[in-house]
Every structure is written in structure tokens, then in C-alpha cells.
Design a protein around this motif. Structure first.
Motif, PDB file in Angstrom:
ATOM      1  N   LYS A  27       0.773  -1.209   0.003  1.00  0.00           N
ATOM      2  CA  LYS A  27       0.086  -0.024  -0.070  1.00  0.00           C
ATOM      3  C   LYS A  27       0.834   1.213  -0.074  1.00  0.00           C
ATOM      4  O   LYS A  27       1.825   1.248   0.663  1.00  0.00           O
ATOM      5  CB  LYS A  27      -0.799   0.132   1.439  1.00  0.00           C
ATOM      6  CG  LYS A  27      -2.038   1.033   1.211  1.00  0.00           C
ATOM      7  CD  LYS A  27      -3.078   0.624   0.175  1.00  0.00           C
ATOM      8  CE  LYS A  27      -3.799  -0.556   0.414  1.00  0.00           C
ATOM      9  NZ  LYS A  27      -4.873  -0.698  -0.737  1.00  0.00           N
TER      10      LYS A  27
ATOM     11  N   PHE B  79       0.175   5.493   0.262  1.00  0.00           N
ATOM     12  CA  PHE B  79      -0.840   6.590   0.537  1.00  0.00           C
ATOM     13  C   PHE B  79      -0.192   7.953   1.076  1.00  0.00           C
ATOM     14  O   PHE B  79       0.988   7.791   1.585  1.00  0.00           O
ATOM     15  CB  PHE B  79      -2.127   6.326   1.574  1.00  0.00           C
ATOM     16  CG  PHE B  79      -1.487   5.652   2.697  1.00  0.00           C
ATOM     17  CD1 PHE B  79      -1.354   6.584   3.922  1.00  0.00           C
ATOM     18  CD2 PHE B  79      -1.677   4.291   2.859  1.00  0.00           C
ATOM     19  CE1 PHE B  79      -1.103   5.974   5.174  1.00  0.00           C
ATOM     20  CE2 PHE B  79      -1.146   3.864   4.268  1.00  0.00           C
ATOM     21  CZ  PHE B  79      -1.039   4.697   5.150  1.00  0.00           C
TER      22      PHE B  79
ATOM     23  N   VAL C 151      -0.268  11.062   3.614  1.00  0.00           N
ATOM     24  CA  VAL C 151      -0.821  11.449   4.876  1.00  0.00           C
ATOM     25  C   VAL C 151      -1.115  12.963   4.863  1.00  0.00           C
ATOM     26  O   VAL C 151      -2.275  13.380   5.256  1.00  0.00           O
ATOM     27  CB  VAL C 151      -0.142  10.973   6.273  1.00  0.00           C
ATOM     28  CG1 VAL C 151      -0.708  11.601   7.527  1.00  0.00           C
ATOM     29  CG2 VAL C 151       0.031   9.486   6.011  1.00  0.00           C
TER      30      VAL C 151
ATOM     31  N   GLN D  88      -3.736  -2.558  10.436  1.00  0.00           N
ATOM     32  CA  GLN D  88      -3.601  -1.039  10.581  1.00  0.00           C
ATOM     33  C   GLN D  88      -2.377  -0.452  10.970  1.00  0.00           C
ATOM     34  O   GLN D  88      -1.386  -1.112  11.490  1.00  0.00           O
ATOM     35  CB  GLN D  88      -4.837  -0.775  11.818  1.00  0.00           C
ATOM     36  CG  GLN D  88      -6.193  -1.285  11.469  1.00  0.00           C
ATOM     37  CD  GLN D  88      -6.952  -0.955  12.752  1.00  0.00           C
ATOM     38  OE1 GLN D  88      -6.546  -0.191  13.621  1.00  0.00           O
ATOM     39  NE2 GLN D  88      -8.081  -1.487  12.590  1.00  0.00           N
TER      40      GLN D  88
ATOM     41  N   ARG E 199      -3.145   9.441  12.960  1.00  0.00           N
ATOM     42  CA  ARG E 199      -4.238   8.734  12.408  1.00  0.00           C
ATOM     43  C   ARG E 199      -3.872   7.199  12.349  1.00  0.00           C
ATOM     44  O   ARG E 199      -2.376   6.824  12.105  1.00  0.00           O
ATOM     45  CB  ARG E 199      -4.203   9.473  11.010  1.00  0.00           C
ATOM     46  CG  ARG E 199      -4.798  10.802  10.620  1.00  0.00           C
ATOM     47  CD  ARG E 199      -4.863  11.165   9.124  1.00  0.00           C
ATOM     48  NE  ARG E 199      -5.360  12.521   9.056  1.00  0.00           N
ATOM     49  CZ  ARG E 199      -5.182  13.202   7.880  1.00  0.00           C
ATOM     50  NH1 ARG E 199      -4.961  12.702   6.905  1.00  0.00           N
ATOM     51  NH2 ARG E 199      -5.617  14.381   7.858  1.00  0.00           N
TER      52      ARG E 199
ATOM     53  N   TYR F 174      -4.615   4.108   9.900  1.00  0.00           N
ATOM     54  CA  TYR F 174      -5.188   3.736   8.227  1.00  0.00           C
ATOM     55  C   TYR F 174      -5.180   2.299   8.211  1.00  0.00           C
ATOM     56  O   TYR F 174      -4.666   1.467   9.004  1.00  0.00           O
ATOM     57  CB  TYR F 174      -4.211   4.101   7.544  1.00  0.00           C
ATOM     58  CG  TYR F 174      -4.131   5.781   7.159  1.00  0.00           C
ATOM     59  CD1 TYR F 174      -4.604   6.238   6.032  1.00  0.00           C
ATOM     60  CD2 TYR F 174      -3.393   6.488   7.841  1.00  0.00           C
ATOM     61  CE1 TYR F 174      -4.588   7.663   5.861  1.00  0.00           C
ATOM     62  CE2 TYR F 174      -3.364   7.918   7.651  1.00  0.00           C
ATOM     63  CZ  TYR F 174      -3.958   8.464   6.610  1.00  0.00           C
ATOM     64  OH  TYR F 174      -4.080   9.815   6.377  1.00  0.00           O
TER      65      TYR F 174
ATOM     66  N   GLY G  22      -6.540   1.362   2.449  1.00  0.00           N
ATOM     67  CA  GLY G  22      -5.772   2.593   2.566  1.00  0.00           C
ATOM     68  C   GLY G  22      -6.460   3.785   3.031  1.00  0.00           C
ATOM     69  O   GLY G  22      -6.010   4.985   3.051  1.00  0.00           O
ATOM     70  N   SER G  23      -7.643   3.584   3.735  1.00  0.00           N
ATOM     71  CA  SER G  23      -8.586   4.836   4.174  1.00  0.00           C
ATOM     72  C   SER G  23      -8.225   5.038   5.729  1.00  0.00           C
ATOM     73  O   SER G  23      -7.743   4.189   6.237  1.00  0.00           O
ATOM     74  CB  SER G  23      -9.866   4.347   3.982  1.00  0.00           C
ATOM     75  OG  SER G  23     -10.241   4.077   2.504  1.00  0.00           O
ATOM     76  N   MET G  24      -8.374   6.270   6.011  1.00  0.00           N
ATOM     77  CA  MET G  24      -8.205   6.725   7.300  1.00  0.00           C
ATOM     78  C   MET G  24      -9.418   6.281   8.084  1.00  0.00           C
ATOM     79  O   MET G  24     -10.430   6.329   7.758  1.00  0.00           O
ATOM     80  CB  MET G  24      -8.253   8.250   7.515  1.00  0.00           C
ATOM     81  CG  MET G  24      -7.811   8.602   8.846  1.00  0.00           C
ATOM     82  SD  MET G  24      -8.060  10.556   8.923  1.00  0.00           S
ATOM     83  CE  MET G  24      -9.790  10.769   8.753  1.00  0.00           C
TER      84      MET G  24
ATOM     85  N   GLU H 225      -8.659   9.425  13.708  1.00  0.00           N
ATOM     86  CA  GLU H 225      -7.616  10.610  13.705  1.00  0.00           C
ATOM     87  C   GLU H 225      -7.668  11.104  15.283  1.00  0.00           C
ATOM     88  O   GLU H 225      -8.770  11.363  15.819  1.00  0.00           O
ATOM     89  CB  GLU H 225      -8.082  11.998  12.877  1.00  0.00           C
ATOM     90  CG  GLU H 225      -6.989  12.842  12.911  1.00  0.00           C
ATOM     91  CD  GLU H 225      -7.346  14.105  11.634  1.00  0.00           C
ATOM     92  OE1 GLU H 225      -6.312  14.191  10.943  1.00  0.00           O
ATOM     93  OE2 GLU H 225      -8.484  14.373  11.726  1.00  0.00           O
TER      94      GLU H 225
END
Length: 508
Positions: free
Chosen positions: A296, A298, A300, A317, A327, A329, A334-336, A339
Motif C-alpha cells: 500500500k 498513501f 498522509v 492497521q 491517524r 489507516y 488505505g483509508s483513514m 484521527e
């Protein structure tokens, strides 16, 4: 050089034969269709045939799986010789109950019936039965069978493996005398021993000019030391040879793991299968250690470096710190997922608790915050260095204390180190003596006995986590202050790094 799979099967078959594992050998040859066709000694094999030592000959022939026509000729000779000796019972059993003779009856019935008639006669004519003399017929059979078999050198498989290991030792891939995990091609993982303070140099890793390491991390099994450098490369170093781990194919081919800008932090998943890197440009990359495949990528934040990273217990995670926030993820999407906001200065370190129920973080604002992992709310905030001056000293690291699930060691830019609990309490304080004014980096030994911290004068301070007793050792790191350190998860080995392009490796 290409190695044929059949050659590997033959090597294994020969090993099984030499160790008298006959059932395993038979299964291997039957399942693979690969015949061994070897005898222990060619001269002895031929001598047994010429001397009529048929028990030994039959054992060698059956094991070597010689062609059927050659086996038929051998069995036929034995039947004839038994008939000459008037030993009709064994002769008839051999003729009527063995697979080669059954084959002869099927494909050459006249030849088979001739043997049956021979066993029913009251007289024996050697010239007619052998087509000459018995000895000449034995010699002819010996030559025929010798062309179908070979004599393999003894312990061939072990010899080749020994030569391969010797080559690896010459290349520095495995140390001489070290227990080797032959299947995985590396030194056997060591069991954790008694904690001792690393105090002498074991090795040094050197980087090329115009670059230096920004972060280091040991893999959970202890086989690798990962380094992230200013040129964006992430490299795995063998903790046996302290050279680039050549057993990782992508590194052997110089296809190194790389980010777009300088690597700022590193973390391994608990299983050691994955490694995560955060960059100065706010990007995160996760790779598989064994293959170098990217799992992955991404971004930030584009305006902040990723200052710290940590995996969840199941490796699904990743927790990252950037600016004053944190955060979580999900690696699959790959999503948050969460937070955490509340620090008033950049976050410098973060970890999950053992139970995964909370997250702990430290910051340049000097505080330690305990967050609820489910709600992302701050449940405790403590400033362990409060009262040391107008401003609390910045905290620059946090690590779990082995054997104490609720205790975490917090390092600050002062002469003090603290144990802070998930309940927000400062359980213990350790203060360096002497001229130490600031501790720049820290870690904890594998079993949690010693807390290690490096001062701005390149002195390593060791605090006994139970008694609070302190000892110091001069760290010989010329030319630059130590930026950080990591401790081997099982052995008394520590790695330090600085801007002088060297990583000194210490041992007890």
C-alpha cells in the motif's frame, strides 16, 4: 546455471538410500517417477554378480530400478543356477511369484515354458541351460547391469550443502560456527537470554557519501536491521554479517525499496512480514519484506513529515504521526479510520497498547497523551517533565516496557527518562547523573531490565528498570551527535545512527 528438478530428486533419493530409509525412498521414486539407478560401489556390485551372491545383487537391482529386460535376464540366471543345484522349491517360487518372471511369461511365453521344463527334468545340461559356461553368463550379466547403474559419491547431498554454506560464509552471509537454519538460509533465530548492557562495538554499517540514515528498526525475529536514509532508500541488513541481506532477491538484484524523498521513520509489523516507511514529504509506503512487493502507498499530509509509525497487533492497521496529529489507516483499503487531535506541537512517537484499547503518543509539547482507540478521544494527558523550567522538555520517544503491559518508557530532551502508565500516571523517574544535560535517543533491552539513553555528549546511560541503578559507557561516534537507536528484540545488541554515515553496532 540451471538445476534440473530431477537432479534434486535423485540427490534426495540417494540421501534416503544411504540412511536406509527404504520406505521413504520407494514412495519418492513412485510419486516422482524418477529412478535412482545407483549402487554403493560398482566393483563390489559386479563382483557380487560374478561370485553368485544373489541376495546382495537382487537388493541392489531392486533399489536401483534397472530396466525390466535386464532384471528378467538376472532372474532367469538365478532360476537356472538353482535348477543346477537341484534346489527346486526356491527356483519354482522365484519363477512363479516374482514380477520379472510374470513379465517374461506374458511377453515371451516360450522362454518361460523352457524354464518350467528345466525344473521338471531329472538331469541338467550346463551347455544347453547357459548357452555356454555359468561363469561366462555371469560375467555377461554383470557387464549388462553395470551399464544401467552408476556409483554415486557418498554423502553427495550433504557435500553440496556444505560447499554452499562455505561459500555463504566467504561472502559474509552467515558467520563461521553459527547455527544455520538451512531451509531459510540464515542463522537460526536466537532465544532471548539474560539482558546485559551493550558496551563494546561489534560491527559498523557504512553508508555512501552524501547520505546518512534517518531511522533504523530491527525486525521482530531479529534477522534484519532496516535502515531508512536521506536518499529515500529502505534497506535490509543481515544481523549476522551486517551486510545488505543478499538472500532477499530484490536486494541481490539492487531493486531496493524506495520512497520519493527522505525516509523519516520505519516500523515492522508484529509478524515481521511487512515494513512501513514514512517520508519527509508526508507519504507512507508498506512493503512485503520477503519479496519487496508494495502492499500500500498513501499520502498522509503534503505539508508535514510522517514522524512515527506503528502497526496494530494483527498487522491490519498502521498508526502514523504527522504535525501535531495522529491517524490510523487500514492497510486493506488505505483509508483513514481514526484521527487523534490534541497535541500543541509535532508528534514524535506513538504506540498501540498491548490490548489495542488505547494509543499512546508523545510530542515536542512535552506531553504524553493516552487516547481511546475506539473513540479517538483523549482520556489522559500528562507532562512528566513539568516543573523543570518555564517550558516542559520535548518528548522524543516512547516504547513499551516488556513484561509490563500498562507501562511505557518516555524519553525527553532532558536528563530524565520516565515510566508512564496507560492510566496517565508517572510511575517512575530515572535521571542521568554527571554532566548530562540532554538525552537524545533511547530504547529498552529485550526483557526490559535496562533502559538505555544516549546523551548529547555521546554517553550511553543504562538504568536498571527495577532498582534505578545507573551505569554509563562512552559511545564512540565521531563527528556527529547520535540521532537515534534501536535494540535487537532478542539479543543484547544495539544499533546507533548519526549524520556521519555510520551505524555502530554494539553488543554486551
Amino acid at each position: 546455471m540451471d538445476i534440473e528438478a530431477t537432479d534434486v530428486v535423485r540427490l534426495i533419493a540417494q540421501f534416503l538410500k544411504e540412511h536406509r530409509l527404504q520406505a521413504s525412498l520407494a514412495v519418492l521414486q513412485r510419486e516422482t517417477g524418477v529412478s535412482l539407478c545407483t549402487v554403493d560401489n560398482m566393483d563390489s556390485f559386479k563382483a557380487d554378480i560374478v561370485g553368485g551372491r544373489w541376495d546382495a545383487v537382487l537388493a541392489s537391482v531392486e533399489q536401483a530400478q534397472v530396466p525390466h529386460d535386464k532384471r528378467v535376464a538376472l532372474y532367469e540366471q538365478i532360476v537356472v543356477e538353482l535348477a543346477e543345484q537341484r534346489d527346486f522349491g526356491p527356483a519354482r517360487a522365484l519363477l512363479r511369484q516374482t514380477e520379472p518372471m510374470e513379465l517374461l511369461r506374458t511377453i515371451q511365453p516360450d522362454r518361460y515354458l523352457a524354464l518350467e521344463r528345466l525344473l521338471s527334468r531329472t538331469s541338467f545340461d550346463p551347455q544347453h541351460a547357459y548357452g555356454g559356461s555359468r561363469e561366462a553368463r555371469r560375467r555377461a550379466i554383470a557387464e549388462e547391469l553395470a551399464r544401467e547403474v552408476r556409483s554415486a559419491p557418498p554423502s553427495r547431498l550433504l557435500t553440496l550443502l556444505g560447499q554452499a554454506v562455505a561459500w555463504q560464509q566467504q561472502q559474509g552471509l552467515v558467520p563461521e560456527g553459527a547455527p544455520l537454519d538451512l531451509l531459510f538460509g540464515r542463522a537460526q533465530a536466537a532465544a532471548p537470554g539474560e539482558d546485559k548492557a551493550p558496551c563494546r562495538q561489534l560491527a559498523t554499517i557504512k553508508f555512501a557519501k552524501k547520505q546518512h540514515p534517518n531511522c533504523v528498526a530491527f525486525s521482530p525475529c531479529g534477522a534484519y536491521l532496516a535502515t531508512g536514509s536521506t536518499d529515500g532508500f529502505v534497506e535490509m541488513w543481515s544481523t549476522v554479517s551486517w551486510k545488505v541481506a543478499a538472500e532477499l532477491e530484490y536486494q541481490a538484484k539492487s531493486a531496493l525499496l524506495m520512497m520519493e524523498d527522505a525516509v523519516a521513520c520505519l516500523a515492522f509489523s508484529p509478524s515481521g512480514d511487512l515494513v512501513c516507511a514514512g517520508s519527509q514529504g508526508g507519504r507512507v509506503s508498506v512493503w512485503r519484506v520477503a519479496t519487496g512487493a508494495c502492499v500500500k502507498r498513501f499520502t498522509v499530509a503534503s505539508s508535514h513529515a510522517v514522524s512515527c509509525a506503528a502497526f496494530s497487533k494483527d498487522g491490519s492497521q498502521v498508526l502514523v504521526g504527522f504535525g501535531s496529529a495522529l491517524r490510523i489507516y487500514g492497510l486493506h483499503s488505505g483509508s483513514m479510520l481514526k484521527e487523534f487531535q490534541g497535541h500543541t506541537a509535532p508528534v514524535t512517537g506513538a504506540v498501540f497498547s498491548e490490548s489495542m484499547g488505547c494509543v499512546l503518543s508523545v510530542s515536542e509539547d512535552g506531553s504524553v497523551r493516552v487516547w481511546d482507540a475506539a473513540t479517538a478521544g483523549c482520556v489522559h494527558a500528562v507532562v512528566p517533565g513539568a516543573g523543570q523550567g518555564l517550558l516542559a522538555p520535548a518528548a522524543h520517544g516512547i516504547v513499551a516496557l516488556p513484561g509490563a503491559p500498562s507501562d511505557f518508557v518516555v524519553f525527553t530532551k532532558s536528563a530524565s527518562v520516565y515510566i508512564v502508565t496507560t492510566g496517565g500516571a508517572v510511575r517512575r523517574t530515572f535521571t542521568a547523573t554527571g554532566a548530562c544535560k540532554e538525552l537524545l535517543a533511547g530504547a529498552v533491552t529485550p526483557n526490559g531490565r535496562y533502559i538505555m539513553a544516549v546523551s548529547s555528549s555521546s554517553t550511553v546511560h543504562y538504568f536498571d528498570a527495577d532498582t534505578g541503578a545507573e551505569q554509563t559507557v562512552e559511545a564512540k561516534v565521531p563527528g556527529a551527535e547520535i540521532l537515534g537507536m534501536a535494540v535487537h528484540p532478542k539479543l543484547n545488541i544495539a544499533a546507533f545512527f548519526s549524520r556521519d554515515r555510520h551505524i555502530p553496532i554494539w553488543t554486551a
